[in-house]
Scaffold this motif. Structure first.
Motif, short mmCIF file in Angstrom:
data_model
loop_
_atom_site.label_atom_id
_atom_site.label_comp_id
_atom_site.label_asym_id
_atom_site.label_seq_id
_atom_site.Cartn_x
_atom_site.Cartn_y
_atom_site.Cartn_z
N LEU A 1 0.88 -1.19 0.08
CA LEU A 1 0.08 0.00 -0.07
C LEU A 1 0.81 1.29 -0.01
O LEU A 1 0.32 2.19 -0.26
CB LEU A 1 -0.87 0.14 1.27
CG LEU A 1 -2.20 -0.79 1.35
CD1 LEU A 1 -2.73 -0.80 2.60
CD2 LEU A 1 -3.04 -0.70 0.23
N LEU A 2 2.03 0.96 0.71
CA LEU A 2 2.91 2.14 0.40
C LEU A 2 3.81 2.73 -0.75
O LEU A 2 4.44 3.51 -0.88
CB LEU A 2 3.91 2.36 1.76
CG LEU A 2 3.28 1.81 3.22
CD1 LEU A 2 4.37 1.79 4.15
CD2 LEU A 2 2.06 3.11 3.42
N ASP A 3 3.66 1.74 -1.73
CA ASP A 3 4.26 1.93 -2.99
C ASP A 3 3.19 2.84 -3.73
O ASP A 3 2.49 2.20 -4.57
CB ASP A 3 4.52 0.57 -3.78
CG ASP A 3 5.19 0.76 -5.13
OD1 ASP A 3 5.38 1.63 -5.36
OD2 ASP A 3 5.31 -0.19 -5.72
N VAL A 4 3.06 3.78 -3.56
CA VAL A 4 2.31 4.89 -4.08
C VAL A 4 2.21 5.04 -5.71
O VAL A 4 1.55 5.45 -6.26
CB VAL A 4 2.26 6.41 -3.49
CG1 VAL A 4 1.76 6.12 -1.86
CG2 VAL A 4 3.58 6.94 -3.64
N GLU A 5 3.51 4.69 -6.26
CA GLU A 5 3.75 4.77 -7.45
C GLU A 5 3.05 3.66 -8.29
O GLU A 5 2.80 3.60 -9.43
CB GLU A 5 5.34 4.74 -7.84
CG GLU A 5 6.18 5.86 -7.55
CD GLU A 5 5.74 7.10 -7.91
OE1 GLU A 5 5.18 7.21 -9.03
OE2 GLU A 5 5.74 8.00 -7.27
N HIS A 6 2.71 2.54 -7.50
CA HIS A 6 2.11 1.29 -8.34
C HIS A 6 0.97 0.98 -7.14
O HIS A 6 1.06 -0.02 -6.56
CB HIS A 6 3.30 -0.05 -8.11
CG HIS A 6 4.29 0.40 -9.08
ND1 HIS A 6 5.57 0.88 -8.44
CD2 HIS A 6 4.63 0.42 -10.56
CE1 HIS A 6 6.29 1.07 -9.22
NE2 HIS A 6 5.87 0.96 -10.49
N PRO A 7 0.11 1.81 -7.33
CA PRO A 7 -1.07 1.57 -6.45
C PRO A 7 -2.06 0.10 -6.49
O PRO A 7 -1.86 -0.23 -7.72
CB PRO A 7 -2.10 2.81 -6.69
CG PRO A 7 -1.82 3.33 -8.30
CD PRO A 7 -0.09 2.98 -8.11
#
Ligand code: TPP
Ligand code: SF4
Lengths: 326, 389
Positions: B200-206
C-alpha cells in the motif's frame, strides 16, 4: 492551501483522480463526492493518499473485481474495522520509515466508512484507533442508514424516518430514538480534530479536510451525504437537501480541535426543521400519522437545544485547549 | 553459540519474536497467551527491538491492524488464544485470502462456554478451514523453532499464507523448561528481510486490496489459496532442511516415535505427546509393539505421510483435544479419511481427552493403547479418557 478553481480544472483536465470513473454507485448518490473531495484535497496539497474503506455502498460499488475505481493504494478489510486496518497500515508506515525501508514523507492515511460502519459496529475499532493516536483522517459519509443492505436503521437514523428494520407502521412511528451525536463522541476522545460537513458546502469540507490532514494525529469528519434511493428524493436533489439541513439547524457545521469548539457557519435566520423533513420521502409515511407533529416538535426542540449548546461550548472553550499534544 | 535458557514457553516464543524482529506487532491480552505479548512489549519498551507495537483494543482489531500493516509491506506478528481467536475469526479468513504472511502463536485454550481458561484445541480447530498454515508444537523448543520457521514458510513467494503456531496453554506457555536459543544473527539471517511484491505504501504502483469478488472470480481465488497450500506442502521440507542446518534439529511433517516396527500406533497433537512417549516406553519394556505419531504440521494436512506410516499396522488410536459435536472428532476424521485409500487398513479408535484442561495421565493414554492391544476398538465409537460418566 485548499485547491483553487484553477487547480481543480487542472485535475479534471489531467484526469488525475484518486477515485476515478467506472464505479457503480447509483446516479445522484452523494457518497462519491465525498470520496472525490477528500482525496482531491489530499492530492492538491501534495500528499499521497492511502485509502481504507469499510464495507458499504461506496466500497461494494467501487471495487468490483477485476475492476477498481481507485487510482491510489486502497484496502477494504471488513465492515467494522476500517479504523483498525488503517491504524495498522499507519503503524507499518512509521516502522518502515523508521527502519529506512521506505522513504516517503508525503503519505497520508484516509479511512472512509458509512454511518453503520461508524456509529454502530465499527465504533469500538474507531475509538481504539483514535485513543491510540494514529495519524489518519476518518471520513464518515453519513446517509443515516444501512443503505448497502437495503435501508435498515442505524444509530444515525433520525426519529420517524422509515427504514426496513424499524418501519413506520400501524403501531410504531418508525425509529423512536434520536440519532447518536457521533462527533461529540469522537470529541470525547479529546486528542482529536473532529468536524461536521455537508455535500452542499464543498469548500467548507475541503478546508476541514486540510485541517484534518495537517492535524498531527487522528482526525474525523462527518459529512451528511444523502442516499437518493432510500431517502426517497430525486436523483438531483441530494445537495439541495443538505443545504436545507444546515438552514434548519438539523446539521450544524462546526469543528472541534483538542478541546476548542468552533461553529463554522452561523446562519442569521433558520427555517423550521419541518421544512427539511417535508422534502424527504422517507418521512412521508410518518406525516400521515396522527403523532407526526409530536415527533416533529420533539425534533425541533432537540435541534434548537443542540444549537444553543454548540454556541455555549464555543464561548466557554475559546482559547482553552484541554490538550496540548496527542 | 546457541544458549540454553530455562524459561516459560511464552518467553521462548517471545524470544523468537524478538529475534525475528517484526516491523509491526499487535498486542492484546488473553490468558494463557498474555505473557507472550507482555514479554515482547517489554523488549519494545526497553529498546531491545525497534518494532512498532500496536496495543489494540481487541483481538478483532489486532488481526485487522495486522492486515493493514502486512498489506503496507510490514512483517507482522501477534499472538492469541481461545475467545480471542474466535473474536478475530472473521478477519483470520480475510488474512489468508489476501495472502498476507502474518505469523501468530496461539496458546491453545478451551473455547467458551462455559468459560474456561485451560488447555484444549477447540480454538485451533475453530479456524482449521480458514486457510492458515497450522503447526502444532510439543514443548518450548518446538514452539520456539516453529515460530522461526513460520516466518520463513509464510513469506515464500509461491506460498504467501499466514501461519499459526499452536502451543498448549499453561502446559507449554507457562511451564518452565529448558530450550536452546539460537544466536540472534543466525535467526536474523535465516529469516532474512521481507520484501513484498505489493505494498500500500508503493504509491507509484497503487494496488487495490480486498475488492468485491463475486461469483465470477471468488471461486478461482479460493482455488489459488489451495494451490498456495499445496506449495507450502512442497516447500516445507526445504524449510526443515535449512533449519536443521542452523540448529541441528531436523523436523518433518510428522514426529515419529518408535513407529518402525510398531503394530499399534497412537496419534496425538502437542504436549500430550510427551506423556504418550513415556507410555510408549513403558509398554515397550513390557514387550508391546507400540509407537506414537505426532503431526507437527496440521495444515496442509500431511495425508501422504500419514498413509505411509499407518499402512499395514494392526491398529491406530487417535486422540482429540477438541470435539466436533454431532460429527467425528477433527483429527480423527482426517486420519480416518486418509486411510480410505490405503491397502492394508488398521482398526481405528477415537478418543477425546483433556477438554478444558482436564489432566492427562499416563494411565489414561495406557487405557487407549490397551484397547488397541486387546483388539477392542470400534471405529464408529467416540470414547472419552478421564471423563466422569
Ligand atoms: C459483520 C458484518 N455484519 C453485517 C454485514 C452486512 N453489511 C454490509 S454493508 C452493511 C451496512 C452498511 O451501512 P453503512 O455503513 O451505513 O454504509 P452504506 O451502505 O450506507 O454506504 C451491512 C449491514 C457485514 N458485511 N459484516
Ligand atoms: S443505495 Fe444510496 S448510498 Fe447506496 S449507492 Fe445508491 S444512492 Fe448511494
Amino acid at each position: 492551501m485548499v485547491p483553487s478553481i484553477r487547480d481543480l480544472v487542472g485535475y479534471v483536465e489531467n484526469n488525475d483522480w484518486a477515485f476515478t470513473q467506472g464505479h457503480r454507485l447509483c446516479p445522484g448518490c452523494n457518497a462519491p463526492m465525498v470520496a472525490n473531495w477528500a482525496t482531491l484535497t489530499a492530492k492538491s496539497l501534495g500528499y499521497h493518499p492511502v485509502v481504507g474503506l469499510a464495507t458499504g455502498c461506496l466500497e461494494v460499488s467501487s471495487t468490483i473485481y477485476p475492476y477498481t475505481a481507485w487510482n491510489v493504494p486502497y484496502i477494504h478489510n471488513a465492515f467494522e474495522n476500517v479504523a483498525a486496518t488503517i491504524s495498522g497500515a499507519e503503524a507499518a508506515y512509521r516502522s518502515l520509515m523508521n527502519r529506512k525501508k521506505i522513504n516517503n514523507d508525503k503519505i497520508k492515511f484516509i479511512a472512509i466508512g458509512g454511518d453503520g460502519g461508524t456509529y454502530d459496529i465499527g465504533l469500538q475499532a474507531l475509538s481504539g484507533a483514535i485513543e491510540r493516536g494514529h495519524d489518519f483522517v476518518y471520513i464518515l459519509y453519513d446517509n443515516e442508514g444501512y443503505m448497502n443492505t437495503g435501508n435498515q436503521r442505524s444509530g444515525s437514523t433520525p426519529p420517524g424516518a422509515d427504514s426496513t428494520t424499524e418501519p413506520v407502521g400501524k403501531v410504531l412511528p418508525g425509529k423512536l430514538q434520536l440519532k447518536k451525536s457521533i462527533v461529540d463522541i469522537i470529541a470525547g476522545h479529546e486528542g482529536v480534530y473532529a468536524a461536521t460537513a455537508v455535500t452542499s458546502e464543498p469548500w467548507d469540507f475541503m478546508r476541514k479536510m486540510q485541517a484534518a490532514l495537517e492535524f498531527p494525529g487522528p482526525a474525523f469528519i462527518s459529512i451528511l451525504a444523502p442516499c437518493v434511493r432510500f431517502w426517497r428524493i430525486p436523483d438531483d436533489y441530494g445537495v439541495e437537501v443538505t443545504k436545507l439541513a444546515v438552514e434548519t439547524k438539523y446539521w450544524p457545521l462546526w469543528e472541534y480541535n483538542m478541546g476548542i469548539y468552533k461553529v463554522t457557519k452561523k446562519p442569521k435566520t433558520f427555517k423550521p426543521v419541518k421544512e427539511y423533513v417535508l422534502k424527504l420521502g422517507r418521512y412521508s409515511k410518518l406525516m400521515k400519522r396522527s403523532d407526526a407533529n409530536e415527533i416533529l416538535e420533539e425534533l425541533q426542540h432537540y435541534v434548537d437545544a443542540k444549537w444553543d449548546r454548540l454556541l455555549a461550548l464555543e464561548e466557554i472553550s475559546k482559547d482553552k485547549p484541554i490538550r496540548k499534544k496527542i | 553459540m546457541p544458549v540454553k535458557l530455562t524459561v516459560t514457553g511464552a518467553a521462548a516464543v517471545a524470544h523468537a519474536m524478538r529475534q525475528i524482529n517484526p516491523d509491526v506487532v499487535a498486542a492484546y491480552p488473553i490468558t494463557p497467551q498474555t505473557p507472550i505479548v507482555e514479554y515482547f512489549a517489554s523488549f519494545v519498551s526497553d529498546g531491545i527491538v525497534d518494532t512498532v507495537l500496536v496495543p489494540v483494543e481487541s483481538e478483532h482489531s489486532a488481526m485487522s491492524a495486522l492486515i493493514g500493516a502486512a498489506a503496507a509491506g510490514a512483517r507482522t506478528m501477534t499472538a492469541t488464544a481461545a475467545n480471542g481467536l474466535a473474536l478475530m475469526a472473521e478477519i483470520v479468513y480475510i488474512a489468508a485470502s489476501y495472502r498476507l504472511p502474518i505469523v501468530m502463536p496461539v496458546a491453545n485454550r478451551a473455547l467458551s462456554g462455559p468459560i474456561n481458561i485451560h488447555c484444549d484445541h477447540s480454538d485451533a480447530m475453530l479456524v482449521r478451514d480458514s486457510g492458515w498454515i497450522q503447526f502444532f508444537t510439543e514443548n518450548h523448543q518446538e514452539a520456539y523453532d516453529f515460530t522461526i520457521m513460520a516466518t520463513k514458510i509464510a513469506e515464500k513467494e509461491n506460498v504467501l499464507l499466514p501461519v499459526m503456531v499452536n502451543l498448549d496453554g499453561f502446559i507449554t506457555s507457562h511451564g518452565v523448561e529448558s530450550f536452546e536459543m539460537l544466536d540472534d544473527e543466525v535467526v536474523r539471517e535465516f529469516v532474512g528481510t521481507w520484501k513484498p511484491k505489493y505494498s500500500l505504501l508503493d504509491v507509484e504502483h497503487p494496488v487495490t486490496y480486498g475488492p468485491l469478488d463475486l461469483f465470477d472470480y471468488y471461486f478461482e481465488h479460493h482455488r489459488q489459496q489451495e494451490e498456495a497450500m499445496k506449495n507450502a506442502y512442497k516447500e516445507l521440507p526445504g524449510v526443515f532442511e535449512e533449519f536443521a542446518k542452523i540448529s541441528g534439529r531436523k523436523y518433518d511433517f510428522l514426529d515419529l516415535y518408535k513407529t518402525e516396527d510398531a503394530e499399534h500406533i497412537m496419534i496425538v497433537l502437542n504436549s500430550t505427546a510427551s506423556t504418550a512417549k513415556y507410555v510408549v516406553d513403558e509398554l515397550r519394556e513390557e514387550g508391546k509393539k507400540v509407537g506414537l505419531v505426532k503431526p507437527q504440521v496440521f495444515t496442509p494436512f500431511p495425508k501422504k505421510e500419514i498413509q505411509q506410516v499407518l499402512n499395514g499396522r494392526k491398529s491406530v488410536v487417535v486422540l482429540d483435544r477438541a470435539m466436533s459435536f454431532g460429527k467425528e472428532a477433527p483429527l480423527y476424521s482426517l486420519i480416518k479419511s486418509s486411510l480410505y485409500e490405503i491397502a492394508s487398513k488398521p482398526s481405528l479408535g477415537s478418543y477425546i481427552y483433556g477438554l478444558g484442561g482436564r489432566d492427562v495421565t499416563p494411565e489414561m493414554l495406557r487405557q487407549a493403547f490397551e484397547d488397541a492391544l486387546k483388539g477392542n476398538l470400534i471405529a464408529d465409537e467416540q470414547r472419552y479418557l478421564g471423563l466422569r460418566e
